[in-house]
Enzyme design. Structure first.
Site, PDB file in Angstrom:
ATOM      1  N   TYR A 186      32.430  27.279  40.498  1.00 53.18           N
ATOM      2  CA  TYR A 186      33.300  27.953  39.520  1.00 53.18           C
ATOM      3  C   TYR A 186      32.500  28.377  38.290  1.00 53.18           C
ATOM      4  CZ  TYR A 186      37.405  28.336  36.393  1.00 53.18           C
ATOM      5  OH  TYR A 186      38.359  28.762  35.504  1.00 53.18           O
ATOM      6  N   LYS A 228      31.943  32.140  36.957  1.00 52.23           N
ATOM      7  CA  LYS A 228      32.407  32.542  35.624  1.00 52.23           C
ATOM      8  C   LYS A 228      31.247  33.026  34.760  1.00 52.23           C
ATOM      9  CE  LYS A 228      36.885  31.883  35.785  1.00 52.23           C
ATOM     10  NZ  LYS A 228      37.745  33.078  35.965  1.00 52.23           N
TER      11      LYS A 228
HETATM   12  P1  NAI Z   1      46.791  29.828  38.314  1.00 53.51           P
HETATM   13  O1  NAI Z   1      46.378  29.150  39.576  1.00 53.51           O
HETATM   14  O2  NAI Z   1      48.151  29.545  37.784  1.00 53.51           O
HETATM   15  O3  NAI Z   1      46.668  31.419  38.464  1.00 53.51           O
HETATM   16  C1  NAI Z   1      45.750  32.068  39.285  1.00 53.51           C
HETATM   17  C2  NAI Z   1      46.501  33.051  40.159  1.00 53.51           C
HETATM   18  O4  NAI Z   1      45.567  33.845  40.917  1.00 53.51           O
HETATM   19  C3  NAI Z   1      47.416  32.344  41.175  1.00 53.51           C
HETATM   20  O5  NAI Z   1      48.758  32.762  40.988  1.00 53.51           O
HETATM   21  C4  NAI Z   1      46.841  32.754  42.517  1.00 53.51           C
HETATM   22  O6  NAI Z   1      47.827  32.921  43.530  1.00 53.51           O
HETATM   23  C5  NAI Z   1      46.143  34.062  42.191  1.00 53.51           C
HETATM   24  N1  NAI Z   1      45.106  34.399  43.167  1.00 53.51           N
HETATM   25  C6  NAI Z   1      44.189  33.557  43.707  1.00 53.51           C
HETATM   26  N2  NAI Z   1      43.399  34.209  44.566  1.00 53.51           N
HETATM   27  C7  NAI Z   1      43.805  35.511  44.561  1.00 53.51           C
HETATM   28  C8  NAI Z   1      43.355  36.665  45.227  1.00 53.51           C
HETATM   29  N3  NAI Z   1      42.334  36.622  46.094  1.00 53.51           N
HETATM   30  N4  NAI Z   1      43.993  37.844  44.984  1.00 53.51           N
HETATM   31  C9  NAI Z   1      45.027  37.894  44.114  1.00 53.51           C
HETATM   32  N5  NAI Z   1      45.504  36.816  43.457  1.00 53.51           N
HETATM   33  C10 NAI Z   1      44.900  35.636  43.682  1.00 53.51           C
HETATM   34  O7  NAI Z   1      45.684  29.472  37.219  1.00 53.51           O
HETATM   35  P2  NAI Z   1      45.469  29.946  35.703  1.00 53.51           P
HETATM   36  O8  NAI Z   1      45.063  28.754  34.949  1.00 53.51           O
HETATM   37  O9  NAI Z   1      46.608  30.761  35.225  1.00 53.51           O
HETATM   38  O10 NAI Z   1      44.169  30.875  35.858  1.00 53.51           O
HETATM   39  C11 NAI Z   1      44.104  32.247  35.477  1.00 53.51           C
HETATM   40  C12 NAI Z   1      42.663  32.613  35.210  1.00 53.51           C
HETATM   41  O11 NAI Z   1      42.200  31.915  34.033  1.00 53.51           O
HETATM   42  C13 NAI Z   1      41.683  32.210  36.321  1.00 53.51           C
HETATM   43  O12 NAI Z   1      40.705  33.215  36.470  1.00 53.51           O
HETATM   44  C14 NAI Z   1      41.062  30.943  35.800  1.00 53.51           C
HETATM   45  O13 NAI Z   1      39.804  30.684  36.372  1.00 53.51           O
HETATM   46  C15 NAI Z   1      40.990  31.256  34.324  1.00 53.51           C
HETATM   47  N6  NAI Z   1      40.827  30.090  33.464  1.00 53.51           N
HETATM   48  C16 NAI Z   1      41.852  29.205  33.304  1.00 53.51           C
HETATM   49  C17 NAI Z   1      41.701  28.100  32.481  1.00 53.51           C
HETATM   50  C18 NAI Z   1      42.808  27.156  32.178  1.00 53.51           C
HETATM   51  O14 NAI Z   1      42.604  26.276  31.311  1.00 53.51           O
HETATM   52  N7  NAI Z   1      43.968  27.282  32.819  1.00 53.51           N
HETATM   53  C19 NAI Z   1      40.396  27.811  31.844  1.00 53.51           C
HETATM   54  C20 NAI Z   1      39.410  28.838  32.008  1.00 53.51           C
HETATM   55  C21 NAI Z   1      39.627  29.922  32.819  1.00 53.51           C
END
Ligand code: NAI
Length: 280
Positions: free
Chosen positions: A163, A167
């Protein structure tokens, strides 16, 4: 703020992407809510997550359509662009937010878990940025691309070797795309969020907090994805609850050798503090 604009948000069926979609729609944008709808580790797929967010936006009087293509293939990225053009005629802002998690340390990670995480985050951000930029250039009116990086990528984090590498790659992608697309008036910036979502809810730091929400993150995406961003490009804006900050890579002044000769390894050791010093 976004009246008449078309915004695509990948992975917007939950978490941070959902909060971004709701905010952009509230600001008048027509939103393509993309989400593959799989599990946290990227397995499986379902249409219901994206559909539920579209229903929320419509219930509040906004405009949105769902799309379920994966960001991790060129065909998927192109299909997301085509969904935006078919339903709303164009793409003004594209937010690369989709993500999965398969945490293991360096010594324990399987090759398949490396590939899956790199494919969704890094390759997906590349493919979507390329497809979105081509569409924006065709329209000829500039555009805005917002990627999603992480503290893991910017600083490193124990247990997230795949990851963190993905990133950090998104950081390089953002910097280079920002430079290359400047002449087309397309800004490319990145968000580094921290929020309690299904991705993070089982981490100890999120157990007793109600202030690290996706709704705290969404306005930073709106800033970078709207005309308020101006011609700023290549930045990493970080947000954790009420704290807004930024990540910057620093090049130190270093030191020239007086005799213009190559540094010896011993001299590097002797001057380490000087070489690393950042002038304030
Ligand atoms: P989340 O798991 O709620 O949202 C990620 C979404 O991406 C999910 O709904 C999933 O179904 C979708 N997804 C996964 N693979 C996919 C694909 N191949 N095509 C289309 N959609 C796909 O997680 P969150 O926390 O909302 O994450 C959003 C972004 O923020 C991610 O890129 C994550 O790495 C980043 N992030 C989040 C942090 C946090 O503290 N929550 C910290 C740093 C980065």
């Amino acid at each position: 703020m976004m009246n008449g604009k078309v915004v695509v948000i990948t992975g917007a069926g939950g978490g941070i992407g959902r909060a971004e979609a709701l905010l952009f729609a509230r600001e008048g944008a027509k939103v393509v809510v993309n989400d593959l709808g799989g599990a946290r580790d990227g397995t499986g797929a379902s249409g219901s997550a994206a559909e539920a967010v579209v229903a929320e936006i419509r219930a509040a009087g906004g405009e949105a359509v769902a799309n379920h293509d994966s960001v991790a293939s060129a065909a998927g990225a192109q299909a997301i662009v085509e969904a935006a053009v078919k339903h709303f005629g164009r793409v003004d802002t594209w937010i690369n937010n989709a993500g999965i998690l398969r945490d293991r340390t360096l010594l324990k990670l399987e090759e398949s878990d490396w590939d899956a995480v790199i494919e969704v985050h890094l390759k997906g951000s590349f493919l979507c940025t390329q497809a979105a930029a081509r569409q924006m250039i065709k329209q000829g009116e500039g555009g805005r691309i917002v990627n999603t990086t992480s503290v893991s990528g910017m600083l490193g984090n124990f247990g997230q070797i795949n990851y963190a590498a993905a990133k950090a790659g998104i950081y390089g992608l953002t910097r280079t795309a920002g430079i290359e697309l400047q002449k087309h008036r397309i800004t490319v910036n990145a968000l580094a969020p921290i929020a309690k979502t299904r991705m993070t809810e089982d981490l100890p730091m999120f157990q007793h907090t109600s202030s690290l929400t996706p709704e705290h993150v969404a306005p930073a995406a709106l800033f970078l994805g709207s005309d308020l961003c101006g011609d700023r490009t290549g930045y990493v804006l970080a947000v954790a609850g009420a704290r807004m900050y930024a990540y910057k890579v620093v090049e130190t002044d270093g030191k020239f050798k007086d005799d213009n000769q190559a540094w010896t390894a011993q001299e590097i050791a002797d001057h380490w503090e000087v070489l690393l010093r950042v002038r304030n």
